[in-house]
Design a protein around this motif. Structure first.
Motif, short mmCIF file in Angstrom:
data_model
loop_
_atom_site.label_atom_id
_atom_site.label_comp_id
_atom_site.label_asym_id
_atom_site.label_seq_id
_atom_site.Cartn_x
_atom_site.Cartn_y
_atom_site.Cartn_z
N SER A 61 20.85 -22.68 -6.20
CA SER A 61 19.86 -21.79 -5.89
C SER A 61 20.36 -20.53 -5.10
N GLN A 62 21.04 -20.83 -3.93
CA GLN A 62 21.60 -19.85 -3.04
C GLN A 62 22.47 -18.72 -3.86
N TRP B 201 22.52 -17.91 -6.98
CA TRP B 201 21.44 -17.41 -7.94
C TRP B 201 20.72 -16.26 -6.98
N ASN B 202 20.32 -16.64 -6.12
CA ASN B 202 19.56 -15.76 -4.95
C ASN B 202 20.28 -14.65 -4.44
N SER B 203 21.82 -14.89 -4.35
CA SER B 203 22.65 -13.97 -3.79
C SER B 203 22.92 -12.91 -4.93
N LEU C 246 23.98 -14.14 2.22
CA LEU C 246 22.80 -13.58 1.42
C LEU C 246 22.36 -12.11 2.14
#
Length: 471
Positions: free
Chosen positions: A55-56, A58-60, A112
Motif C-alpha cells: 500500500s505504501q 502504491w501511495n508513493s 512518502l
C-alpha cells in the motif's frame, strides 16, 4: 540581436536565441524527469531497506504524481508574472532539495513526504512549453513544443539506464551496494541544482529581454502587453477541454507505463527484465513520437487553420482510446505488443498535438493556460492510478480468499490472473473514456479574427527572418 520568433527548428543554429533556449529548456526538463522518476529503478531496494508495504509503495506513486498538480497550476501563473527564466531557475534549485533528501530518508513516512515534494519538479513541463511558445512562430510552435517536451520526457525512461549506472559508479568508489540508491539520488539532486544556475545565467525570458529589465525600462514583452490573469484563463471553456485532453493522453501514458511491467508479466508470462525493457523502449519513443504530433498539428494548421489543429487532435486522441481498448482484450503476445506500439505512438502524438493548440487559445496568458492543461495530465494519472489500484486490490483479495489453503504457487498464480483481468478491464474502461474526450475536442472553436491574426503573424515573422538573413 534578432528579435523575431524563429520560423524553423534549426537545431544546429545555437547562436539563435530561440534555438539556444530550446536546447537549454529541453535539457533542464530532461533532468527534472530523470530526478522525478529516478527512484523507480531502485524500488525493490527501497522496499527492502525501508520496509514499505504494498500500500505504501502504491501511495508513493500516487503522491509523486499528486504534488505536480499543485505545482503546475501555480507555476503557470508565476511564468506569466515573473517570466520563465526565474521560475525555471528557482524550480531547479529548490526542487533539488527533496531529491537529495530522498537519499537520506530513514522511515516510510519520510520517503512518502519526499516523493510528494519531488513531484513539484514535474512543473518544469509547463515552463518548457511556455518558453518555447514565446520563442517560436505559429507555423512551427507545435513542432518546437512537442520536440522539447518529448526529449524532456526521455528523462523518465533514461533513468532506467542512467540511475543504475550512477549506482555502479558510486559502488566502484567504495560505497556499499545497499546504499547505492541513496547516493544516486543525491547525485541527481546536485545535477538539478547546477542546471538551475545554468538556466539563470544562459537564458533570457523573451526575444526582447528579461521581464525584470523590461519592467524597469517601462517596456513589456509582446505576450504581456495586456495582463490576463489566472482567473481570466479559467473562464475559457476551451482551457478545460484541453485539461481533459491532457488528462486523457499524458495522464494515461504515465499510469499505463507505470503498471505495464506487472501487466506484461501477469498477462503474457514475460520475465521481469524482458517486460522492463519493452516498457523502456516505448518511453524512448518520445524521441520522435511527440514531435510527430506537433508536426502534424502545424501541418493541419497550415492547411485548415486553427480548426485543422483541433481536428487532428481529436482524431489522434480517438485512435489512442481505440487502440488501448483493443489492447485490453489482447491475449497473444504478438498482437499485444503490436497494439502497445500503436498506443505508445498515438498517445505521445496526442500530447504533442495538444500543445500545438494551447498557444493559440490566449496568447496573453500562455503560462496560466499551460499550467492548467499540464495539471490535467497529472489529474488524469492520479484518477487512472486510483481506478487500477482499487480494481486490482479487490480482485487480488478475492483470489487470495478463493485459494486459501492451497500452495504458494497456486495462490501466486491466482493473484496474477486476477490482477491481469482487473487491470485489463480498467484499460478497456479508460480507452472508452478517452474516445469520449476525443469527441468533446470538436467543441473547441476559434474566431475568424483569431485565425486572421495568426496568419498575419506567420507572414510577418517569415518576412522578418528573410530580411534578417539578407542583411
Amino acid at each position: 540581436m534578432n528579435s523575431t520568433k524563429a520560423t524553423k527548428l534549426d537545431l544546429l543554429n545555437v547562436k539563435s536565441l530561440p534555438i539556444r533556449t530550446f536546447w537549454i529548456t529541453s535539457i533542464a526538463f530532461f533532468l527534472c524527469f530523470f530526478a522525478w522518476f529516478g527512484i523507480v529503478p531502485f524500488m525493490p531496494d527501497v522496499v527492502k531497506d525501508l520496509g514499505l508495504t504494498p500500500s505504501q509503495k502504491w501511495n508513493s506513486i500516487i503522491l509523486a504524481v499528486s504534488g505536480t498538480v499543485f505545482a503546475r497550476l501555480l507555476i503557470g501563473k508565476l511564468c506569466d508574472k515573473y517570466g520563465p527564466r526565474l521560475c525555471y531557475s528557482w524550480l531547479l534549485v529548490l526542487g533539488a532539495i527533496p531529491v537529495i533528501l530522498l537519499g537520506l530518508v530513514q522511515t516510510p513516512l519520510q520517503f512518502l513526504i519526499c516523493r510528494f515534494f519531488i513531484g513539484f519538479i514535474g512543473a518544469s513541463f509547463v515552463i518548457t512549453q511556455f518558453h518555447t511558445s514565446i520563442m517560436f512562430a505559429p507555423n512551427i510552435v507545435g513542432t518546437a513544443n512537442a520536440t522539447s517536451a518529448g526529449w524532456g520526457n526521455l528523462g523518465g525512461g533514461a533513468n532506467r539506464l542512467g540511475m543504475p549506472l550512477i549506482a555502479a559508479a558510486v559502488v566502484a568508489f567504495g560505497a556499499a551496494e545497499s546504499e547505492a540508491w541513496r547516493y544516486s539520488m543525491v547525485v541527481a539532486g546536485v545535477v538539478c541544482f547546477l542546471m538551475g544556475l545554468v538556466y539563470y545565467n544562459f537564458t533570457q525570458d523573451t526575444l526582447q529581454g528579461n521581464y525584470k529589465d523590461l519592467k524597469a525600462t517601462g517596456e513589456m514583452p509582446v505576450a504581456k502587453k495586456d495582463d490576463v490573469g489566472f482567473l481570466e484563463a479559467i473562464k475559457d471553456y476551451r482551457v478545460w477541454i484541453l485539461f481533459l485532453v491532457y488528462a486523457a493522453c499524458f495522464g494515461i501514458e504515465l499510469t499505463v507505463y507505470g503498471t505495464m511491467d506487472d501487466y506484461l508479466q501477469n498477462t503474457f508470462q514475460l520475465e521481469r527484465v524482458t517486460a522492463g525493457n519493452i516498457v523502456l523502449s516505448f518511453a524512448l519513443m518520445n524521441i520522435f513520437a511527440r514531435t510527430l504530433g506537433g508536426f502534424f498539428g502545424d501541418l493541419f494548421g497550415k492547411l485548415k487553420g486553427l480548426r485543422g489543429r483541433v481536428l487532428f487532435l481529436a482524431t489522434i486522441l480517438a485512435v489512442e482510446g481505440i487502440v488501448l481498448a483493443l489492447f485490453s482484450t489482447a491475449t497473444g503476445i504478438i498482437l499485444g505488443i503490436t497494439l502497445l506500439i500503436l498506443f505508445s505512438l498515438s498517445v505521445q502524438m496526442a500530447e504533442g498535438a495538444t500543445f500545438s493548440v494551447v498557444p493559440f487559445v490566449n496568447s496573453k496568458a500562455i503560462g496560466s493556460i499551460s499550467g492548467i492543461v499540464g495539471a490535467g495530465g497529472n489529474v488524469g494519472a492520479f484518477l487512472a492510478a486510483i481506478l487500477l489500484k482499487s480494481k486490482s486490490a479487490i480482485a487480488e483479495k478475492a483470489a487470495i480468499t478463493a485459494t486459501e489453503g492451497m500452495g504458494a504457487e497456486a495462490v501466486q498464480a491466482a493473484q496474477s490472473a486476477a490482477s491481469s483481468a482487473a487491470v485489463s478491464s480498467g484499460f478497456l474502461l479508460i480507452g472508452i473514456i478517452v474516445v469520449c474526450v476525443a469527441v468533446g475536442v470538436l467543441a473547441i472553436k476559434f474566431s475568424t479574427a483569431t485565425n486572421e491574426i495568426v496568419e498575419r503573424e506567420i507572414e510577418e515573422d517569415l518576412e522578418a527572418e528573410i530580411l534578417t538573413q539578407s542583411i
